[in-house]
Design an enzyme around this catalytic site. Structure first.
Site, PDB file in Angstrom:
ATOM      1  CD  GLU A  16      -3.199   0.470   0.264  1.00 15.64           C
ATOM      2  OE1 GLU A  16      -2.678   1.493  -0.232  1.00 15.64           O
ATOM      3  OE2 GLU A  16      -4.400   0.201   0.166  1.00 15.64           O
ATOM      4  NE  ARG A  99      -4.942  -2.156   8.974  1.00 16.38           N
ATOM      5  CZ  ARG A  99      -4.946  -1.731   7.712  1.00 16.38           C
ATOM      6  NH1 ARG A  99      -4.413  -0.555   7.406  1.00 16.38           N
ATOM      7  NH2 ARG A  99      -5.503  -2.455   6.760  1.00 16.38           N
ATOM      8  CG  ASN A 101      -6.024   1.679   4.946  1.00 13.73           C
ATOM      9  OD1 ASN A 101      -5.285   0.708   5.025  1.00 13.73           O
ATOM     10  ND2 ASN A 101      -6.847   1.867   3.929  1.00 13.73           N
ATOM     11  CD  GLU A 120     -10.106  -5.640   5.969  1.00 11.52           C
ATOM     12  OE1 GLU A 120     -10.908  -6.221   5.197  1.00 11.52           O
ATOM     13  OE2 GLU A 120      -8.886  -5.580   5.758  1.00 11.52           O
ATOM     14  CG  ASN A 147      -8.082   2.732   0.699  1.00  7.71           C
ATOM     15  OD1 ASN A 147      -6.870   2.767   0.806  1.00  7.71           O
ATOM     16  ND2 ASN A 147      -8.796   1.623   0.903  1.00  7.71           N
ATOM     17  CG  ASP A 197      -7.112  -0.380  -1.861  1.00  6.04           C
ATOM     18  OD1 ASP A 197      -6.435   0.450  -1.231  1.00  6.04           O
ATOM     19  OD2 ASP A 197      -7.295  -1.545  -1.466  1.00  6.04           O
TER      20      ASP A 197
END
Length: 291
Positions: A16, A99, A101, A120, A147, A197
């Site tokens: 990522e 967390r 991201n 999630e 995202n 994403d």
């Protein structure tokens, strides 16, 4: 546009946060689940990773030479020369099960980032802005997987992604703050089995998004219409960034954490960093202002 090529076999569980560091002329990206901060030098092919003290969602070059990083339990700085992480700040009010991201900077050096439930399952994620040491909520909330955000080239728009909701939102942006988010693109209507994403904006103010479970990156016009979609040799495509001297080399991260052995046989390059020559250029990202 050239053929998509594999430039680094990172064996990423959750690759990522890919980003081009124009000053160092290297690519930074993370493997969230393996706690790795990667760098890749396209001129030499050299690469290595540093072990982060927890799940690391993103790393952004900051003024002064450090990187500002988002980890599970807050913001850190990373000194590439000393290979050291140092805790900078907690994110007030964030649940312990969440967390960080994804993130980006705006033209004023502010850092916009999102949080999410690590399992999630809960819609406990929201967006924040880090403004020279001050962290405050800014943008949509009540999201399972955030995202982005991503900022337009002109700096007047900010895009927020609700991944499980299969939608991208947009809001007006200025030096004084952010407006109310409104619908931009319903990616579920176009790619019903895939999930939007990480996003990035190009120099023509079109927005690109990785498609998790979709094997593609897709480009949308400023009015939210699908423009092009490019196949990537990985099923779970996470994020794209523009790099290189002319900002026309697209770098793409991918993941393997939800793949079975049969999936890996079909996509043996999954978890790699990919690149292709894009049909349009991106633009340099502003360095984060720490104080």
């Amino acid at each position: 546009m050239s053929e998509v090529r594999r430039v680094l076999d990172a064996d990423a569980k959750l690759g990522e946060g890919v980003l081009w560091d124009a000053a160092r002329e290297v690519v930074w990206f993370v493997d969230i689940k393996r706690h790795r901060l990667w760098h890749y030098d396209p001129a030499t092919g050299s690469n290595s990773f540093s072990e982060a003290p927890g799940q690391i969602g993103w790393a952004i070059p900051a003024e002064g030479g450090a990187l500002l990083c988002g980890l599970q339990n807050g913001l850190y700085t990373f000194d590439p020369s000393g290979n050291q992480f140092q805790k900078l700040a907690d994110v007030p009010g964030e649940p312990a099960a969440n967390r960080l991201n994804d993130a980006c900077t705006d033209p004023w050096g502010r850092v916009w980032f999102g949080s999410m439930d690590d399992s999630e399952n809960k819609a406990s994620g929201r967006f924040y802005v880090f403004d020279r040491g001050d962290i405050r909520p800014a943008g949509p909330s009540g999201i399972k997987i955030t995202n982005g955000p991503a900022i337009s080239h002109s700096g007047d728009r900010i895009y927020f992604t609700d991944t499980t909701g299969q939608k991208i939102m947009v809001a007006d942006l200025s030096s004084s703050g952010v407006g109310e988010a409104r619908p931009f693109a319903d990616t579920g209507a176009l790619f019903p089995d895939a999930f939007p994403d990480g996003p990035v904006v190009d120099a023509e103010d079109h927005i690109w998004t990785g498609l998790y479970l979709g094997g593609k990156v897709a480009r949308f016009t400023p009015d939210g219409k699908l423009d092009i979609a490019i196949d990537i040799p990985a099923r779970d495509v996470t994020k794209m960034a523009f790099g290189g001297e002319d900002f026309k080399t697209a770098y793409v991260t991918s993941a393997t954490k939800n793949m079975e052995p049969a999936d890996m046989e079909k996509y043996p390059a999954a978890g790699s960093l990919f690149a292709f020559e894009a049909p349009v250029a991106g633009f340099a990202q502003t360095r984060a202002k720490l104080g």
